[in-house]
Design a protein around this motif. Structure first.
Motif, PDB file in Angstrom:
ATOM      1  N   GLY A 151       0.784  -1.221   0.000  1.00 15.45           N
ATOM      2  CA  GLY A 151       0.000   0.000   0.000  1.00 15.45           C
ATOM      3  C   GLY A 151       0.818   1.275   0.000  1.00 15.45           C
ATOM      4  O   GLY A 151       0.241   2.366  -0.120  1.00 15.45           O
ATOM      5  N   GLU A 152       2.126   1.168   0.129  1.00 17.17           N
ATOM      6  CA  GLU A 152       2.958   2.371   0.095  1.00 17.17           C
ATOM      7  C   GLU A 152       3.045   2.895  -1.340  1.00 17.17           C
ATOM      8  O   GLU A 152       3.217   2.130  -2.292  1.00 17.17           O
ATOM      9  N   LEU A 153       2.912   4.189  -1.496  1.00 18.30           N
ATOM     10  CA  LEU A 153       2.992   4.828  -2.806  1.00 18.30           C
ATOM     11  C   LEU A 153       4.435   5.242  -3.081  1.00 18.30           C
ATOM     12  O   LEU A 153       5.061   5.915  -2.263  1.00 18.30           O
ATOM     13  N   TRP A 154       4.942   4.839  -4.239  1.00 14.09           N
ATOM     14  CA  TRP A 154       6.289   5.206  -4.672  1.00 14.09           C
ATOM     15  C   TRP A 154       6.207   6.212  -5.804  1.00 14.09           C
ATOM     16  O   TRP A 154       5.359   6.106  -6.705  1.00 14.09           O
ATOM     17  N   LEU A 155       7.078   7.201  -5.769  1.00 12.98           N
ATOM     18  CA  LEU A 155       7.318   8.091  -6.899  1.00 12.98           C
ATOM     19  C   LEU A 155       8.739   7.845  -7.390  1.00 12.98           C
ATOM     20  O   LEU A 155       9.708   8.036  -6.646  1.00 12.98           O
ATOM     21  N   LEU A 156       8.866   7.407  -8.632  1.00 13.04           N
ATOM     22  CA  LEU A 156      10.156   7.264  -9.289  1.00 13.04           C
ATOM     23  C   LEU A 156      10.275   8.363 -10.337  1.00 13.04           C
ATOM     24  O   LEU A 156       9.296   8.685 -11.019  1.00 13.04           O
ATOM     25  N   HIS A 157      11.453   8.943 -10.478  1.00 12.59           N
ATOM     26  CA  HIS A 157      11.663   9.907 -11.557  1.00 12.59           C
ATOM     27  C   HIS A 157      13.147   9.986 -11.865  1.00 12.59           C
ATOM     28  O   HIS A 157      13.997   9.455 -11.128  1.00 12.59           O
ATOM     29  N   THR A 158      13.471  10.641 -12.970  1.00 13.18           N
ATOM     30  CA  THR A 158      14.859  10.785 -13.374  1.00 13.18           C
ATOM     31  C   THR A 158      15.366  12.177 -13.028  1.00 13.18           C
ATOM     32  O   THR A 158      14.591  13.097 -12.793  1.00 13.18           O
ATOM     33  N   ALA A 159      16.689  12.324 -13.027  1.00 13.02           N
ATOM     34  CA  ALA A 159      17.323  13.632 -12.788  1.00 13.02           C
ATOM     35  C   ALA A 159      18.617  13.667 -13.584  1.00 13.02           C
ATOM     36  O   ALA A 159      19.478  12.796 -13.421  1.00 13.02           O
ATOM     37  N   GLN A 160      18.747  14.679 -14.462  1.00 15.09           N
ATOM     38  CA  GLN A 160      19.885  14.747 -15.366  1.00 15.09           C
ATOM     39  C   GLN A 160      20.437  16.161 -15.411  1.00 15.09           C
ATOM     40  O   GLN A 160      19.766  17.124 -15.042  1.00 15.09           O
ATOM     41  N   HIS A 161      21.673  16.283 -15.881  1.00 14.68           N
ATOM     42  CA  HIS A 161      22.275  17.588 -16.117  1.00 14.68           C
ATOM     43  C   HIS A 161      21.863  18.069 -17.505  1.00 14.68           C
ATOM     44  O   HIS A 161      22.180  17.428 -18.513  1.00 14.68           O
ATOM     45  N   GLN A 216      21.120  13.298 -21.369  1.00 19.53           N
ATOM     46  CA  GLN A 216      20.397  12.175 -20.786  1.00 19.53           C
ATOM     47  C   GLN A 216      21.331  11.068 -20.314  1.00 19.53           C
ATOM     48  O   GLN A 216      20.931  10.234 -19.490  1.00 19.53           O
ATOM     49  N   ASP A 217      22.566  11.065 -20.791  1.00 19.71           N
ATOM     50  CA  ASP A 217      23.521  10.068 -20.332  1.00 19.71           C
ATOM     51  C   ASP A 217      24.021  10.349 -18.912  1.00 19.71           C
ATOM     52  O   ASP A 217      24.802   9.570 -18.363  1.00 19.71           O
ATOM     53  N   THR A 218      23.550  11.441 -18.278  1.00 26.25           N
ATOM     54  CA  THR A 218      23.906  11.728 -16.884  1.00 26.25           C
ATOM     55  C   THR A 218      22.771  11.410 -15.913  1.00 26.25           C
ATOM     56  O   THR A 218      22.886  11.686 -14.718  1.00 26.25           O
ATOM     57  N   ALA A 219      21.673  10.843 -16.397  1.00 21.41           N
ATOM     58  CA  ALA A 219      20.480  10.669 -15.569  1.00 21.41           C
ATOM     59  C   ALA A 219      20.654   9.578 -14.512  1.00 21.41           C
ATOM     60  O   ALA A 219      21.292   8.546 -14.742  1.00 21.41           O
ATOM     61  N   VAL A 220      20.057   9.838 -13.356  1.00 20.72           N
ATOM     62  CA  VAL A 220      19.907   8.838 -12.302  1.00 20.72           C
ATOM     63  C   VAL A 220      18.419   8.718 -11.998  1.00 20.72           C
ATOM     64  O   VAL A 220      17.625   9.616 -12.292  1.00 20.72           O
ATOM     65  N   ILE A 235      18.931   4.423  -8.487  1.00 24.63           N
ATOM     66  CA  ILE A 235      19.656   3.649  -9.501  1.00 24.63           C
ATOM     67  C   ILE A 235      20.523   4.592 -10.324  1.00 24.63           C
ATOM     68  O   ILE A 235      20.064   5.648 -10.763  1.00 24.63           O
ATOM     69  N   SER A 236      21.756   4.198 -10.532  1.00 27.42           N
ATOM     70  CA  SER A 236      22.651   4.892 -11.460  1.00 27.42           C
ATOM     71  C   SER A 236      23.491   3.837 -12.152  1.00 27.42           C
ATOM     72  O   SER A 236      23.476   2.659 -11.782  1.00 27.42           O
ATOM     73  N   PRO A 262      11.187  -1.924 -15.499  1.00 22.48           N
ATOM     74  CA  PRO A 262      11.800  -1.704 -16.815  1.00 22.48           C
ATOM     75  C   PRO A 262      12.544  -0.368 -16.835  1.00 22.48           C
ATOM     76  O   PRO A 262      12.021   0.662 -16.395  1.00 22.48           O
ATOM     77  N   THR A 263      13.759  -0.388 -17.339  1.00 22.94           N
ATOM     78  CA  THR A 263      14.583   0.810 -17.452  1.00 22.94           C
ATOM     79  C   THR A 263      15.229   0.840 -18.830  1.00 22.94           C
ATOM     80  O   THR A 263      15.212  -0.150 -19.563  1.00 22.94           O
ATOM     81  N   PHE A 264      15.808   1.983 -19.181  1.00 21.64           N
ATOM     82  CA  PHE A 264      16.671   2.032 -20.353  1.00 21.64           C
ATOM     83  C   PHE A 264      17.857   2.921 -20.025  1.00 21.64           C
ATOM     84  O   PHE A 264      17.763   3.832 -19.196  1.00 21.64           O
ATOM     85  N   THR A 265      18.975   2.624 -20.657  1.00 23.59           N
ATOM     86  CA  THR A 265      20.220   3.339 -20.410  1.00 23.59           C
ATOM     87  C   THR A 265      20.586   4.175 -21.622  1.00 23.59           C
ATOM     88  O   THR A 265      20.653   3.664 -22.747  1.00 23.59           O
ATOM     89  N   CYS A 266      20.791   5.459 -21.380  1.00 25.45           N
ATOM     90  CA  CYS A 266      21.181   6.396 -22.434  1.00 25.45           C
ATOM     91  C   CYS A 266      22.703   6.449 -22.488  1.00 25.45           C
ATOM     92  O   CYS A 266      23.347   6.973 -21.578  1.00 25.45           O
TER      93      CYS A 266
END
Length: 381
Positions: free
Chosen positions: A92-102, A106-110, A130-131, A154-158
């Motif tokens: 029941g816990e709500l998760w928010l996942l998001h990316t953060a890049q310079h 996009q190859d700097t995103a975590v 994840i990084s 599911p993830t993808f790597t830039c």
């Protein structure tokens, strides 16, 4: 118009434009929250890639007719925070996942995470989740809970090659298992991203956005969730923009996507993020064939139309898609990430969710000016 009020349409659907406090709004994601409300997150700011881009959250209360005023859920002054995903864990816990890049790199995103035990009213502090040393890690679709209880994200790597800037040519998809987030690559998935996993009898099906702007791609896997076959093109077009699919209780699969590809492009960007500079926007025309670089390898195609937005329906786990239903139409050019000057006209990045009563919740980008919400009372057959 962006008041969040649900308005009934003559065709029986309901529509709202979510409130916004930013010039740009993009990449919505929906989830039914533990308190019964419908949650929606997206990223907003002046322009994708800028450091003022952050995550915003609004909800439609159960039985309500108006989305709440959005609240910010991220505030990193040095990174552009993008691609939010809401996920309700089995406890029941709500998760928010998001990316953060310079900037536009996009190859700097975590991947970052926040958690809420109160359906999004209170949140834990932001953490890096994840990084990768191989490039920037991105999410777009929610995790899948396997029968064993294990989560599959599911993830993808830039990835960039050598000293060249990131272009999307070498992005690759993978799945990561909680809680170690150990990565398993999807074979032959270079150029295929936004992996969207749905169940099937005896295993899973995944659908992919194509950097080549040709088709939606499809792969299948057994019950372990990690032994994926190489993705292959479907009959559905793709324009190097996001899709989302869900499996309904009656066995059908529905997918929201743009009915366009590079074959319908009339102009394209010089590059994805070269336009973000002190001098404004750089635009240009280009050939409508898939370009190659100086090594002879094909390169990602950017700038294909991001309209119309349609709903496709499959009765055989995505092998065929005989039903196509229009959701929104328009001119659909997307030659720029610039919203301040109105240089986006796209109906894109859909998120779809069954409403539990035979209908669908749908949210998508409306010209990057707002997040547009639709409720369909029934799924087209």
């Amino acid at each position: 118009m962006t008041d969040g009020v649900l308005r009934r349409r003559p065709d029986g659907a309901a529509e709202a434009f979510l409130p916004t406090h930013t010039v740009q709004s993009h990449a919505a994601n929906l989830a039914l929250l533990p308190d019964g409300s419908l949650g929606c997150v997206w990223f907003g700011g002046t322009q994708e890639g800028m450091a003022d881009i952050g995550i915003w959250f609004s909800r439609l209360p159960a039985g309500g007719d108006r989305f709440t005023d959005p609240v910010p859920l991220s505030d990193d002054p040095h990174r552009s925070e993008q691609n939010p995903v809401l996920f309700v864990a089995p406890d029941g816990e709500l998760w928010l996942l998001h990316t953060a890049q310079h900037a536009g790199d996009q190859d700097t995103a975590v991947v970052r995470v926040r958690r809420s035990a109160t359906s999004g009213r209170e949140w834990t502090p932001t953490e890096d989740l994840i990084s990768s040393d191989e490039g920037g890690v991105f999410v777009r679709q929610p995790p899948v809970v396997l029968p064993s209880g294990r989560w599959l994200l599911p993830t993808f790597t830039c990835r960039r090659v050598g000293d060249r800037p990131w272009t999307g040519d070498h992005d690759i998809s993978s799945v990561r298992c909680a809680s170690s987030w150990q990565e398993t690559l999807v074979p032959e998935s270079t150029g295929l991203v936004h992996m969207n996993i749905t169940p099937r009898i005896g295993g899973y099906v995944a659908y992919f956005r194509s950097r080549w702007a040709d088709h939606v791609y499809r792969s299948v896997c057994g019950e372990d969730g990690v032994s994926w076959q190489p993705p292959r093109p479907t009959e559905l077009p793709n324009n190097n923009s996001s899709i989302q699919a869900v499996k309904l209780d009656d066995g059908r699969t529905v997918m929201a996507l743009n009915a366009s590809s590079r074959r319908t492009a009339t102009a394209r960007r010089v590059s994805l993020y070269d336009e973000i500079d002190d001098n404004g926007i750089v635009e240009g025309a280009g050939p409508q064939v898939l370009p190659v670089d100086d090594t002879g390898e094909r390169t990602a195609f950017w700038g294909a139309p991001r309209a119309p937005l349609i709903l496709a329906v499959s009765h055989d786990d995505g092998v065929t898609w005989p039903v196509r239903h229009s959701l929104a139409n328009g001119d659909g050019y997307a030659l720029s990430n610039n919203s301040r000057d109105g240089r986006n006209r796209e109906l894109s990045y859909p998120s779809i969710l069954p409403d539990g009563g035979g209908g669908l919740h749908i949210a998508f980008t409306h010209h990057r000016k707002a997040i547009r919400y639709l409720h369909l009372p029934t799924v087209p057959s």
